[in-house]
Scaffold this active site. Structure first.
Site, mmCIF file in Angstrom:
data_model
loop_
_atom_site.group_PDB
_atom_site.id
_atom_site.type_symbol
_atom_site.label_atom_id
_atom_site.label_comp_id
_atom_site.label_asym_id
_atom_site.label_seq_id
_atom_site.Cartn_x
_atom_site.Cartn_y
_atom_site.Cartn_z
ATOM 1 N N ASP A 35 8.769 -9.664 12.348
ATOM 2 C CA ASP A 35 10.527 -9.600 12.664
ATOM 3 C C ASP A 35 11.108 -9.346 13.917
ATOM 4 O OD1 ASP A 35 12.665 -10.059 9.679
ATOM 5 O OD2 ASP A 35 13.087 -8.845 11.408
ATOM 6 N N ILE A 36 12.426 -9.376 14.175
ATOM 7 C CA ILE A 36 12.537 -9.043 15.591
ATOM 8 C C ILE A 36 13.882 -7.460 15.400
ATOM 9 C CG2 ILE A 36 14.930 -9.879 15.735
ATOM 10 C CD1 ILE A 36 14.759 -10.915 18.275
ATOM 11 N N ASN A 97 14.517 -14.197 -0.319
ATOM 12 C CA ASN A 97 15.912 -13.971 0.391
ATOM 13 C C ASN A 97 16.507 -15.371 0.149
ATOM 14 O OD1 ASN A 97 16.416 -11.254 0.401
ATOM 15 N ND2 ASN A 97 16.469 -11.196 2.390
ATOM 16 N N GLN A 104 20.304 -14.540 1.234
ATOM 17 C CA GLN A 104 19.869 -15.200 2.682
ATOM 18 C C GLN A 104 20.603 -15.532 4.612
ATOM 19 O OE1 GLN A 104 18.428 -18.518 1.445
ATOM 20 N NE2 GLN A 104 16.880 -19.133 2.724
ATOM 21 N N HIS A 110 11.379 -18.191 3.653
ATOM 22 C CA HIS A 110 11.009 -17.191 4.342
ATOM 23 C C HIS A 110 10.692 -16.103 3.791
ATOM 24 C CE1 HIS A 110 14.999 -16.060 5.445
ATOM 25 N NE2 HIS A 110 14.325 -14.990 5.743
ATOM 26 N N LEU A 111 9.306 -15.774 3.872
ATOM 27 C CA LEU A 111 8.934 -13.965 3.234
ATOM 28 C C LEU A 111 9.298 -13.249 3.679
ATOM 29 C CD1 LEU A 111 5.655 -15.569 0.482
ATOM 30 C CD2 LEU A 111 8.320 -15.201 -0.096
ATOM 31 N N HIS A 112 9.726 -11.767 3.275
ATOM 32 C CA HIS A 112 9.158 -10.616 4.101
ATOM 33 C C HIS A 112 7.851 -10.268 3.804
ATOM 34 C CE1 HIS A 112 13.976 -10.347 5.745
ATOM 35 N NE2 HIS A 112 14.042 -11.674 4.718
#
Ligand code: AMP
Length: 126
Positions: A35-36, A97, A104, A110-112
């Site tokens: 993640d950025i 999310n 979201q 996507h999953l975090h």
């Protein structure tokens, strides 16, 4: 909120190679990258390569090979990070999310995966 898949979303552009990413793992069906804006020492995003908007879309419409691959990648990442409780790792949290109430931001499923510090309670009340 996201009635149809927007192929200009930032993760679609990452998948097309238009935007760089820090890849953690890649398979035929799945890409995982950092993640950025990490919210924990380890913050990895896992996305299917197919055009799915949210978890329900993926779960209902993806093929079995895509789903199995996606879930396996999440397990392999937890193993690589060394965070699995089953091997005395300190644990992690997986979040997805969805939509407006789920806040979201990027309309590609996507999953975090978050790890590397105590993550607090799952949600604050209200
Ligand atoms: P969400 O709110 O669940 O849609 O989360 C979107 C996530 O994507 C956020 O945690 C962002 O920090 C992350 N993000 C946005 N743009 C990029 C990017 N170019 N590379 C990596 N992560 C990104």
């Amino acid at each position: 909120m996201f009635a149809t898949y927007d192929d200009q979303n930032i993760f679609a552009r990452i998948l097309r190679g238009e935007i760089p990413n820090t890849t953690v793992m890649e398979t035929d069906h799945t890409l995982a990258f950092r993640d950025i804006n990490p919210l924990a020492p380890e913050h990895v995003l896992v996305i299917p390569k197919g055009a799915y908007i949210s978890h329900d879309d993926f779960a209902l419409n993806a093929g079995e090979a895509e789903i199995v691959d996606f879930i396996r990648v999440t397990g392999r990442i937890c193993a690589e990070l060394g965070v699995q409780p089953s091997t005395q790792g300190a644990g992690y949290r997986i979040i997805s999310n969805a939509g407006t109430d789920g806040v979201q931001d990027v309309p590609h499923y996507h999953l975090h995966i978050l790890a590397g510090r105590p993550l607090g309670r799952m949600l604050s009340a209200g």
